[in-house]
Design an enzyme around this catalytic site. Structure first.
Site, PDB file in Angstrom:
ATOM      1  N   LYS A  83       0.812  -1.221   0.000  1.00  0.00           N
ATOM      2  CA  LYS A  83       0.000   0.000   0.000  1.00  0.00           C
ATOM      3  C   LYS A  83       0.842   1.265   0.000  1.00  0.00           C
ATOM      4  O   LYS A  83       0.337   2.334  -0.326  1.00  0.00           O
ATOM      5  CB  LYS A  83      -1.003  -0.013   1.157  1.00  0.00           C
ATOM      6  CG  LYS A  83      -0.524   0.455   2.479  1.00  0.00           C
ATOM      7  CD  LYS A  83      -1.711   0.654   3.420  1.00  0.00           C
ATOM      8  CE  LYS A  83      -1.200   1.056   4.783  1.00  0.00           C
ATOM      9  NZ  LYS A  83      -2.261   1.199   5.744  1.00  0.00           N
ATOM     10  N   ASP A  84       2.117   1.168   0.325  1.00  0.00           N
ATOM     11  CA  ASP A  84       3.018   2.323   0.250  1.00  0.00           C
ATOM     12  C   ASP A  84       3.701   2.439  -1.112  1.00  0.00           C
ATOM     13  O   ASP A  84       4.481   3.366  -1.333  1.00  0.00           O
ATOM     14  CB  ASP A  84       4.101   2.231   1.338  1.00  0.00           C
ATOM     15  CG  ASP A  84       3.517   2.235   2.743  1.00  0.00           C
ATOM     16  OD1 ASP A  84       2.473   2.887   2.941  1.00  0.00           O
ATOM     17  OD2 ASP A  84       4.095   1.594   3.636  1.00  0.00           O
ATOM     18  N   ARG A 131      -8.138   8.387   3.750  1.00  0.00           N
ATOM     19  CA  ARG A 131      -9.186   7.366   3.565  1.00  0.00           C
ATOM     20  C   ARG A 131      -9.881   7.072   4.892  1.00  0.00           C
ATOM     21  O   ARG A 131     -11.115   7.086   4.979  1.00  0.00           O
ATOM     22  CB  ARG A 131      -8.555   6.080   3.011  1.00  0.00           C
ATOM     23  CG  ARG A 131      -9.521   4.894   2.898  1.00  0.00           C
ATOM     24  CD  ARG A 131      -8.781   3.626   2.479  1.00  0.00           C
ATOM     25  NE  ARG A 131      -7.704   3.288   3.400  1.00  0.00           N
ATOM     26  CZ  ARG A 131      -7.849   2.583   4.515  1.00  0.00           C
ATOM     27  NH1 ARG A 131      -9.027   2.101   4.841  1.00  0.00           N
ATOM     28  NH2 ARG A 131      -6.819   2.338   5.299  1.00  0.00           N
ATOM     29  N   ARG A 132      -9.087   6.832   5.939  1.00  0.00           N
ATOM     30  CA  ARG A 132      -9.700   6.536   7.239  1.00  0.00           C
ATOM     31  C   ARG A 132     -10.470   7.745   7.762  1.00  0.00           C
ATOM     32  O   ARG A 132     -11.538   7.595   8.358  1.00  0.00           O
ATOM     33  CB  ARG A 132      -8.615   6.107   8.246  1.00  0.00           C
ATOM     34  CG  ARG A 132      -8.041   4.720   7.915  1.00  0.00           C
ATOM     35  CD  ARG A 132      -6.837   4.358   8.787  1.00  0.00           C
ATOM     36  NE  ARG A 132      -6.292   3.047   8.430  1.00  0.00           N
ATOM     37  CZ  ARG A 132      -5.004   2.725   8.519  1.00  0.00           C
ATOM     38  NH1 ARG A 132      -4.122   3.611   8.940  1.00  0.00           N
ATOM     39  NH2 ARG A 132      -4.595   1.524   8.182  1.00  0.00           N
ATOM     40  N   ARG A 149       0.968  10.430  13.206  1.00  0.00           N
ATOM     41  CA  ARG A 149       1.960   9.805  12.323  1.00  0.00           C
ATOM     42  C   ARG A 149       2.976   9.037  13.142  1.00  0.00           C
ATOM     43  O   ARG A 149       2.896   8.962  14.367  1.00  0.00           O
ATOM     44  CB  ARG A 149       2.650  10.868  11.451  1.00  0.00           C
ATOM     45  CG  ARG A 149       1.812  11.265  10.231  1.00  0.00           C
ATOM     46  CD  ARG A 149       2.684  11.573   9.024  1.00  0.00           C
ATOM     47  NE  ARG A 149       3.637  10.518   8.767  1.00  0.00           N
ATOM     48  CZ  ARG A 149       4.875  10.723   8.333  1.00  0.00           C
ATOM     49  NH1 ARG A 149       5.306  11.946   8.120  1.00  0.00           N
ATOM     50  NH2 ARG A 149       5.669   9.703   8.114  1.00  0.00           N
ATOM     51  N   ARG A 155       2.574   5.248  17.409  1.00  0.00           N
ATOM     52  CA  ARG A 155       1.144   5.577  17.419  1.00  0.00           C
ATOM     53  C   ARG A 155       0.446   4.962  18.625  1.00  0.00           C
ATOM     54  O   ARG A 155      -0.388   5.606  19.257  1.00  0.00           O
ATOM     55  CB  ARG A 155       0.493   5.076  16.119  1.00  0.00           C
ATOM     56  CG  ARG A 155       1.050   5.794  14.887  1.00  0.00           C
ATOM     57  CD  ARG A 155       0.226   5.479  13.668  1.00  0.00           C
ATOM     58  NE  ARG A 155       1.051   5.434  12.471  1.00  0.00           N
ATOM     59  CZ  ARG A 155       0.562   5.319  11.245  1.00  0.00           C
ATOM     60  NH1 ARG A 155      -0.733   5.224  11.070  1.00  0.00           N
ATOM     61  NH2 ARG A 155       1.372   5.288  10.211  1.00  0.00           N
ATOM     62  N   CYS A 242      -0.815   7.067  -2.150  1.00  0.00           N
ATOM     63  CA  CYS A 242      -1.287   6.694  -0.819  1.00  0.00           C
ATOM     64  C   CYS A 242      -1.849   7.908  -0.096  1.00  0.00           C
ATOM     65  O   CYS A 242      -2.236   7.836   1.053  1.00  0.00           O
ATOM     66  CB  CYS A 242      -0.170   6.054  -0.010  1.00  0.00           C
ATOM     67  SG  CYS A 242       1.241   7.139   0.193  1.00  0.00           S
TER      68      CYS A 242
HETATM   69  N1  LIG Z   1       1.412   3.609   5.889  1.00  0.00           N
HETATM   70  C1  LIG Z   1       2.036   2.815   6.915  1.00  0.00           C
HETATM   71  C2  LIG Z   1       1.701   1.375   6.749  1.00  0.00           C
HETATM   72  N2  LIG Z   1       1.996   0.721   5.616  1.00  0.00           N
HETATM   73  C3  LIG Z   1       1.534  -0.564   5.742  1.00  0.00           C
HETATM   74  C4  LIG Z   1       0.964  -0.698   6.988  1.00  0.00           C
HETATM   75  C5  LIG Z   1       0.324  -1.918   7.515  1.00  0.00           C
HETATM   76  C6  LIG Z   1       0.680  -3.231   6.852  1.00  0.00           C
HETATM   77  C7  LIG Z   1       0.055  -3.467   5.512  1.00  0.00           C
HETATM   78  O1  LIG Z   1      -0.924  -2.831   5.088  1.00  0.00           O
HETATM   79  O2  LIG Z   1       0.576  -4.366   4.820  1.00  0.00           O
HETATM   80  C8  LIG Z   1       1.075   0.519   7.647  1.00  0.00           C
HETATM   81  C9  LIG Z   1       0.650   0.861   9.017  1.00  0.00           C
HETATM   82  C10 LIG Z   1      -0.831   1.128   9.161  1.00  0.00           C
HETATM   83  O3  LIG Z   1      -1.500   1.580   8.226  1.00  0.00           O
HETATM   84  O4  LIG Z   1      -1.350   0.914  10.279  1.00  0.00           O
END
Ligand SMILES: NCc1[nH]cc(CCC(=O)O)c1CC(=O)O
Length: 305
Positions: A83-84, A131-132, A149, A155, A242
């Site tokens: 997702k990153d 998104r959240r 962050r 967090r 993202c």
């Molecule tokens: N942006 C940070 C990030 N990138 C991936 C994950 C979680 C693991 C994943 O989605 O594979 C997270 C932390 C989160 O959103 O809590």
């Protein structure tokens, strides 16, 4: 010549290191005798902690330094949370393996409340994900949304220090770090959509290194790749990274792929939703189709273009 060692470029956060170690273990198991080492490094996304990601700008904030290490021959592959990873990779790079997806739900994490509905009026919820934030606005317009962050541990520490009544995190990250006990409830599809590619680990490598690519390809999970290809194609067609309020969730059914997509508005909590089905070999077209349906509802205005 057969390769005897693979060096994995990784970020230094606990989650990134867990994911890189996981890939290293899988590679050692798949290729007995192969040496696999980690090359930990810091990225811009890790260093700028005082601003929401969406305002730092630039796609692939967590990737650049790892890609430079591969270009300079200091590493052979990089491990990322998919997702990153921007929908479009830098030229010269490819994703030879996408690992089987873990729990893609978001987690509601709180010390005093069991789920979103239990939060008192006006409660403070921490998340920097647009998104959240948009989804929270849609479900609970009364909540006070605050930026949050840092890596997962940071967090959680801010939650425990009392800055928020609740925070939202990815279940996959918590589970990988042995912190599943912190999940009070799971926020799931179809009402709550994860980020495109959430909970999938991706391996990135240079596309001019066939020996390396061959060693990595054995870790690829074709079903996960299909699903996230549709989600990422949708995000790409929406012009997304993202840092936009976009959610996507693709499942494999007997009839093929089913993709549900969302574009949200952080300020109003308005959500646009669309879904469609397609055969397994049409993942990209499916993503584009759902993006078109979202544009037809006015997604361009919510995405600020
Ligand atoms: N942006 C940070 C990030 N990138 C991936 C994950 C979680 C693991 C994943 O989605 O594979 C997270 C932390 C989160 O959103 O809590």
């Amino acid at each position: 010549m057969t390769l005897s060692i693979l060096r994995i470029a990784t970020r230094k956060s606990a989650l990134a290191l867990w994911q890189a170690e996981h890939v290293a273990a899988e590679l050692r198991a798949a290729h007995p005798g192969l040496r696999v080492e980690l090359v930990p490094m810091s990225t811009r996304g890790d260093e700028i902690l005082d601003k929401p990601l969406a305002t730092i700008g630039g796609k692939g904030l967590f990737l650049k330094e790892l890609e430079v290490a591969m270009l300079e021959g200091r590493a052979d592959l990089a491990v990322h949370s998919l997702k990153d990873v921007p929908a479009e990779l830098e030229p010269g790079f490819t994703l030879p393996a996408i690992l089987p997806r873990a729990d893609a739900a978001d987690a509601f994490v709180s010390n005093d409340f069991s789920d979103l509905a239990a939060l008192p009026l006006g409660a403070h919820v921490g998340t920097s994900s647009l998104r959240r934030q948009a989804l929270l606005r849609a479900v609970r317009p009364d909540l006070s949304l605050l930026d949050l962050r840092g890596n997962v541990g940071t967090r959680l520490a801010k939650l425990d220090a009392g800055h928020y009544e609740a925070i939202l995190l990815a279940c996959a990250g918590l589970e990988r770090l042995g912190l599943a006990a912190r999940i009070r409830s799971r926020l799931t599809a179809p009402d709550w959509l994860p980020a495109p590619g959430q909970a999938a680990i991706a391996i990135e490598a240079r596309n001019d290194q066939p020996d390396v690519l061959e060693l990595l390809a054995v870790l690829d999970d074709p079903d996960t790749r299909l699903a996230v290809t549709a989600e990422r194609a949708m995000n790409h067609a929406l012009g997304g990274s993202c840092t936009v309020p976009v959610g996507a969730w693709c499942t494999l059914t007997e009839r093929g792929l089913h993709l549900r997509g969302m574009v949200g508005d952080v300020n109003s909590g308005r959500l646009l939703l669309a879904e469609a089905q397609a055969d397994g070999d049409q993942a990209i077209a499916l993503g584009q189709q759902v993006a078109e349906a979202l544009f037809a509802q006015g997604a361009d205005k919510l995405l600020g273009r």
